[in-house]
Design an enzyme around this catalytic site. Structure first.
Site, PDB file in Angstrom:
ATOM      1  N   ARG A  27      -4.102   1.978   3.856  1.00  0.00           N
ATOM      2  CA  ARG A  27      -3.242   3.055   4.348  1.00  0.00           C
ATOM      3  C   ARG A  27      -3.302   4.358   3.563  1.00  0.00           C
ATOM      4  O   ARG A  27      -2.812   5.371   4.033  1.00  0.00           O
ATOM      5  CB  ARG A  27      -1.794   2.566   4.396  1.00  0.00           C
ATOM      6  CG  ARG A  27      -1.552   1.468   5.413  1.00  0.00           C
ATOM      7  CD  ARG A  27      -0.121   0.984   5.383  1.00  0.00           C
ATOM      8  NE  ARG A  27       0.180   0.285   4.137  1.00  0.00           N
ATOM      9  CZ  ARG A  27       1.397  -0.136   3.799  1.00  0.00           C
ATOM     10  NH1 ARG A  27       2.419   0.109   4.609  1.00  0.00           N
ATOM     11  NH2 ARG A  27       1.595  -0.778   2.664  1.00  0.00           N
ATOM     12  N   ARG A  36      -5.852   3.235  12.953  1.00  0.00           N
ATOM     13  CA  ARG A  36      -4.701   2.401  13.295  1.00  0.00           C
ATOM     14  C   ARG A  36      -3.913   2.997  14.454  1.00  0.00           C
ATOM     15  O   ARG A  36      -3.373   2.258  15.288  1.00  0.00           O
ATOM     16  CB  ARG A  36      -3.807   2.207  12.075  1.00  0.00           C
ATOM     17  CG  ARG A  36      -2.622   1.293  12.357  1.00  0.00           C
ATOM     18  CD  ARG A  36      -2.006   0.722  11.117  1.00  0.00           C
ATOM     19  NE  ARG A  36      -0.895  -0.167  11.431  1.00  0.00           N
ATOM     20  CZ  ARG A  36      -0.326  -0.985  10.576  1.00  0.00           C
ATOM     21  NH1 ARG A  36      -0.769  -1.054   9.334  1.00  0.00           N
ATOM     22  NH2 ARG A  36       0.677  -1.759  10.926  1.00  0.00           N
TER      23      ARG A  36
END
Length: 341
Positions: A27, A36
């Site tokens: 992330r 994502r």
């Protein structure tokens, strides 16, 4: 030809220290966040081999790390054993039924869930630049059991620790199932192209010494022995986070070829206490990487110097924080690459 990281895990020292970061595919990268947005939730991406391979390769394309760690999760094993698995926003993973209340025998295993993971390894191995080592992984039995018993993560692993004392037979059965499953799962990753594998024991630090011996060292030793018999040339890295003074016993008794070290341990103590010549991995603090203060280079240099007399893979003491700026990773990489030990 083997890459620098693989050579180091096999006990060789070179002019340059290899580097990869735990959770390097994830992330903190804008390209991961963009993908994502397209693909949906974490679990969907982990089971989408093309997406998982792209994510695995993102940090290699950006930073040129020496190892690519498979994009997946340690809870694939309980999912394959039959627990329902979901990742809830803001809450983390949830497994049901929780084995604190349910029986292992009630679960219906579905080992086809491993196949997309193996395909991710195959795709990554084909697409990786020459000399970059493909790393597979699994959770160690104790850590996986803590999630299976509680049905979720917990701060002190209360449910599994209580079972270890109050119903040790039930916990042993759960651990036995995880051990057997993990041997086959990692063997499948190796057959698909993983050149080394890591066992993550993220919650080993919650155990007293006797329980550490029984619930961490024993099960990991069984996995390592079986993998060495099946794949004698594939190194296994053991990462018992929080092991502290129990780390030397773990290194001696599990049979792992290399040991990962968290950020709480003095690297000079590790260098003295681990078996001579054993490769070590770690132990830069992920929060220092996040902060990126003027201590970043000095701490990296201290770690590099502490391990200068043994094979060393530079890494973090745990996973990279999702808020970490890209520029801080680039600073760390430049510092490690400039080191002359």
């Amino acid at each position: 030809m083997p890459g620098l990281l693989l050579d180091t895990l096999n006990g060789k020292r070179a002019d340059r220290v290899p580097l990869w970061l735990m959770r390097q595919a994830g992330r903190y990268l804008p390209e991961y966040r963009a993908l994502r947005e397209q693909k949906g939730g974490f679990l969907a991406m982990a089971y989408d081999s093309e997406a998982a391979c792209e994510i695995t390769l993102q940090p290699i394309d950006r930073f040129g790390f020496d190892g690519a760690i498979l994009f997946s999760d340690i809870l694939i094993v309980p999912h394959a054993l039959g627990q329902h698995l979901e990742f809830l926003a803001g809450e983390g993973p949830k497994l049901s039924p929780a084995l604190a209340d349910a029986s292992l025998e009630t679960l219906a295993a579905d080992r086809t869930r491993y196949e997309p993971i193996y395909e991710t390894v195959r795709l990554c191995r084909q697409r990786l630049p020459k000399g970059v080592t493909m790393l597979g992984f699994a959770g160690s039995p104790w850590t996986v059991a803590t999630y299976m018993v509680a049905g979720e993560g917990s701060r002190d692993q209360h449910a599994a620790r209580a079972m270890a004392y109050g119903d040790p037979g039930k916990l042993d059965a759960i651990l036995d199932a995880i051990v057997g499953e993990t041997i086959d799962y990692l063997s499948g990753q190796i057959a698909a192209g993983a050149e080394a594998v890591q066992l993550f024991d993220s919650w080993s630090g919650s155990l007293a010494p006797d329980e550490f011996e029984r619930l961490v060292i024993g099960p990991n030793a069984r996995i390592v022995a079986a993998l060495r018999e099946r794949h004698p040339d594939t190194p296994v890295i053991g990462f018992p986070k929080g092991a502290g003074e129990k780390l030397p016993a773990y290194a001696r008794e599990t049979g792992v070829q290399a040991v990962g070290v968290d950020e709480t341990i003095d690297p000079e103590w590790v260098a003295r206490e681990l078996p001579a010549g054993m490769p070590v991995q770690g132990n830069f603090d992920p929060l220092l990487l996040l902060a990126g203060s003027d201590r970043l280079e000095a701490r990296a240099q201290l770690i590099l110097e502490a391990f200068a007399d043994r094979p060393h893979v530079f890494n973090l003491g745990h996973g990279i924080d999702r808020r970490t700026p890209i520029a801080h990773v680039e600073r760390l990489l430049a510092t490690v690459r400039a080191f002359e030990g």
